[in-house]
Design a protein around this motif. Sequence first.
Motif, PDB file in Angstrom:
ATOM      1  N   SER A 176      19.666   7.623 118.832  1.00  0.00           N
ATOM      2  CA  SER A 176      20.569   6.958 119.772  1.00  0.00           C
ATOM      3  C   SER A 176      21.912   7.677 119.765  1.00  0.00           C
ATOM      4  N   PRO A 177      22.544   7.833 120.936  1.00  0.00           N
ATOM      5  CA  PRO A 177      23.879   8.442 120.963  1.00  0.00           C
ATOM      6  C   PRO A 177      24.895   7.683 120.102  1.00  0.00           C
ATOM      7  N   ALA A 178      24.574   6.448 119.773  1.00  0.00           N
ATOM      8  CA  ALA A 178      25.476   5.636 118.949  1.00  0.00           C
ATOM      9  C   ALA A 178      25.173   5.773 117.453  1.00  0.00           C
ATOM     10  N   SER A 179      24.088   6.500 117.107  1.00  0.00           N
ATOM     11  CA  SER A 179      23.696   6.591 115.703  1.00  0.00           C
ATOM     12  C   SER A 179      24.605   7.552 114.937  1.00  0.00           C
ATOM     13  N   ASP A 180      24.705   7.328 113.640  1.00  0.00           N
ATOM     14  CA  ASP A 180      25.533   8.191 112.792  1.00  0.00           C
ATOM     15  C   ASP A 180      24.993   9.612 112.757  1.00  0.00           C
ATOM     16  N   ARG A 181      23.675   9.751 112.691  1.00  0.00           N
ATOM     17  CA  ARG A 181      23.063  11.080 112.633  1.00  0.00           C
ATOM     18  C   ARG A 181      23.355  11.878 113.893  1.00  0.00           C
ATOM     19  N   TYR A 182      23.301  11.211 115.037  1.00  0.00           N
ATOM     20  CA  TYR A 182      23.583  11.900 116.300  1.00  0.00           C
ATOM     21  C   TYR A 182      25.043  12.366 116.320  1.00  0.00           C
ATOM     22  N   GLN A 183      25.931  11.506 115.876  1.00  0.00           N
ATOM     23  CA  GLN A 183      27.353  11.861 115.843  1.00  0.00           C
ATOM     24  C   GLN A 183      27.594  13.042 114.901  1.00  0.00           C
ATOM     25  N   GLU A 184      26.873  13.065 113.773  1.00  0.00           N
ATOM     26  CA  GLU A 184      26.999  14.181 112.829  1.00  0.00           C
ATOM     27  C   GLU A 184      26.506  15.478 113.462  1.00  0.00           C
ATOM     28  N   LEU A 185      25.394  15.388 114.187  1.00  0.00           N
ATOM     29  CA  LEU A 185      24.815  16.555 114.851  1.00  0.00           C
ATOM     30  C   LEU A 185      25.780  17.132 115.878  1.00  0.00           C
ATOM     31  N   VAL A 186      26.373  16.269 116.672  1.00  0.00           N
ATOM     32  CA  VAL A 186      27.338  16.705 117.686  1.00  0.00           C
ATOM     33  C   VAL A 186      28.578  17.304 117.021  1.00  0.00           C
ATOM     34  N   LYS A 187      29.044  16.662 115.960  1.00  0.00           N
ATOM     35  CA  LYS A 187      30.224  17.162 115.240  1.00  0.00           C
ATOM     36  C   LYS A 187      29.973  18.551 114.674  1.00  0.00           C
ATOM     37  N   GLU A 188      28.775  18.758 114.087  1.00  0.00           N
ATOM     38  CA  GLU A 188      28.416  20.068 113.542  1.00  0.00           C
ATOM     39  C   GLU A 188      28.410  21.128 114.638  1.00  0.00           C
ATOM     40  N   ARG A 189      27.864  20.778 115.791  1.00  0.00           N
ATOM     41  CA  ARG A 189      27.780  21.727 116.894  1.00  0.00           C
ATOM     42  C   ARG A 189      29.177  22.036 117.454  1.00  0.00           C
ATOM     43  N   VAL A 190      30.019  21.024 117.536  1.00  0.00           N
ATOM     44  CA  VAL A 190      31.398  21.237 118.019  1.00  0.00           C
ATOM     45  C   VAL A 190      32.119  22.212 117.098  1.00  0.00           C
ATOM     46  N   GLU A 191      31.985  22.022 115.796  1.00  0.00           N
ATOM     47  CA  GLU A 191      32.634  22.913 114.826  1.00  0.00           C
ATOM     48  C   GLU A 191      32.120  24.339 114.966  1.00  0.00           C
ATOM     49  N   LYS A 192      30.810  24.476 115.171  1.00  0.00           N
ATOM     50  CA  LYS A 192      30.222  25.805 115.340  1.00  0.00           C
ATOM     51  C   LYS A 192      30.734  26.477 116.612  1.00  0.00           C
ATOM     52  N   ILE A 193      30.780  25.724 117.691  1.00  0.00           N
ATOM     53  CA  ILE A 193      31.252  26.268 118.972  1.00  0.00           C
ATOM     54  C   ILE A 193      32.724  26.660 118.875  1.00  0.00           C
ATOM     55  N   ARG A 194      33.543  25.802 118.279  1.00  0.00           N
ATOM     56  CA  ARG A 194      34.977  26.097 118.123  1.00  0.00           C
ATOM     57  C   ARG A 194      35.188  27.364 117.294  1.00  0.00           C
ATOM     58  N   ALA A 195      34.449  27.482 116.187  1.00  0.00           N
ATOM     59  CA  ALA A 195      34.601  28.639 115.300  1.00  0.00           C
ATOM     60  C   ALA A 195      34.202  29.940 115.990  1.00  0.00           C
ATOM     61  N   ALA A 196      33.206  29.872 116.871  1.00  0.00           N
ATOM     62  CA  ALA A 196      32.710  31.075 117.553  1.00  0.00           C
ATOM     63  C   ALA A 196      33.549  31.456 118.767  1.00  0.00           C
ATOM     64  N   HIS A 197      34.399  30.537 119.228  1.00  0.00           N
ATOM     65  CA  HIS A 197      35.199  30.790 120.426  1.00  0.00           C
ATOM     66  C   HIS A 197      36.679  30.458 120.185  1.00  0.00           C
ATOM     67  N   PRO A 198      37.315  31.161 119.239  1.00  0.00           N
ATOM     68  CA  PRO A 198      38.729  30.849 118.938  1.00  0.00           C
ATOM     69  C   PRO A 198      39.653  31.061 120.131  1.00  0.00           C
ATOM     70  N   GLU A 199      39.247  31.954 121.041  1.00  0.00           N
ATOM     71  CA  GLU A 199      40.083  32.229 122.215  1.00  0.00           C
ATOM     72  C   GLU A 199      40.176  31.033 123.163  1.00  0.00           C
ATOM     73  N   LYS A 200      39.251  30.104 123.033  1.00  0.00           N
ATOM     74  CA  LYS A 200      39.240  28.934 123.918  1.00  0.00           C
ATOM     75  C   LYS A 200      40.216  27.855 123.474  1.00  0.00           C
ATOM     76  N   ARG A 201      40.637  27.936 122.226  1.00  0.00           N
ATOM     77  CA  ARG A 201      41.587  26.965 121.662  1.00  0.00           C
ATOM     78  C   ARG A 201      41.151  25.522 121.944  1.00  0.00           C
ATOM     79  N   ASP A 202      41.938  24.795 122.720  1.00  0.00           N
ATOM     80  CA  ASP A 202      41.631  23.377 122.970  1.00  0.00           C
ATOM     81  C   ASP A 202      40.908  23.141 124.294  1.00  0.00           C
ATOM     82  N   THR A 203      40.364  24.197 124.881  1.00  0.00           N
ATOM     83  CA  THR A 203      39.592  24.026 126.114  1.00  0.00           C
ATOM     84  C   THR A 203      38.393  23.124 125.840  1.00  0.00           C
ATOM     85  N   PRO A 204      38.213  22.094 126.638  1.00  0.00           N
ATOM     86  CA  PRO A 204      37.070  21.190 126.409  1.00  0.00           C
ATOM     87  C   PRO A 204      35.743  21.945 126.406  1.00  0.00           C
ATOM     88  N   ILE A 205      34.878  21.593 125.471  1.00  0.00           N
ATOM     89  CA  ILE A 205      33.561  22.216 125.376  1.00  0.00           C
ATOM     90  C   ILE A 205      32.620  21.514 126.351  1.00  0.00           C
TER      91      ILE A 205
END
Length: 201
Positions: free
Chosen positions: A98-127
């Motif tokens: 479920s999008p409301a589940s803790d595991r789903y939120q963890e998965l999204v958070k992990e992916r956000v961190e990975k995307i941010r780290a790989a695209h430092p030039e984007k800074r705060d541009t929404p993913i």
Amino acid sequence: MKLIKSVWSKALVALLLFTLLCGLIYPLAVTGISQLLFHNQANGSIIEIDGKKYGSALLAQQFTGDGYLWGRIMNLDTKTCTDSNGKAMLYASPSNLSPASDRYQELVKERVEKIRAAHPEKRDTPIPEDLVTCSGSGLDPDISPAAAEYQVERIAKARNMPVQQVRDIVAKYTNGKFLKVFGEDTVNVLKVNLALDGILK
């Protein structure tokens, strides 16, 4: 008694007739027509170049290198996709999280961190949302043009290519809306990556 025999004989004839019609003639006709008119689609839309098969344009593949276009999160749960010996049983699987589940939120958070780290030039541009969420099947082969554009600079830098050249490749493998009305524009991840490697022209 004669009436019963007559009913049974008619029922048997009907059974044999419809078995032949629906179980043999119809499937063979449909298969023949599909192979004749839609050969590629009927065989899984496999991308084959010089005799080598690279995968289906309809199924996602996981790309992680900086020089490649990344697709959506694939559901590769080792508990459900491998046997006790670690052998893969499923290519990937749909997620029931479920999008409301803790595991789903963890998965999204992990992916956000990975995307941010790989695209430092984007800074705060929404993913773009599809870069940090799963599709319903876990096998979606496409991403949005916005998600592809977000990655263009990283790919160009990793491959030492002009940014516009990467954009041109993305544009070439962008599919428009069906009848220009239905659905959304999509970018096929596998085709773009094969083109980046010079395999697909």
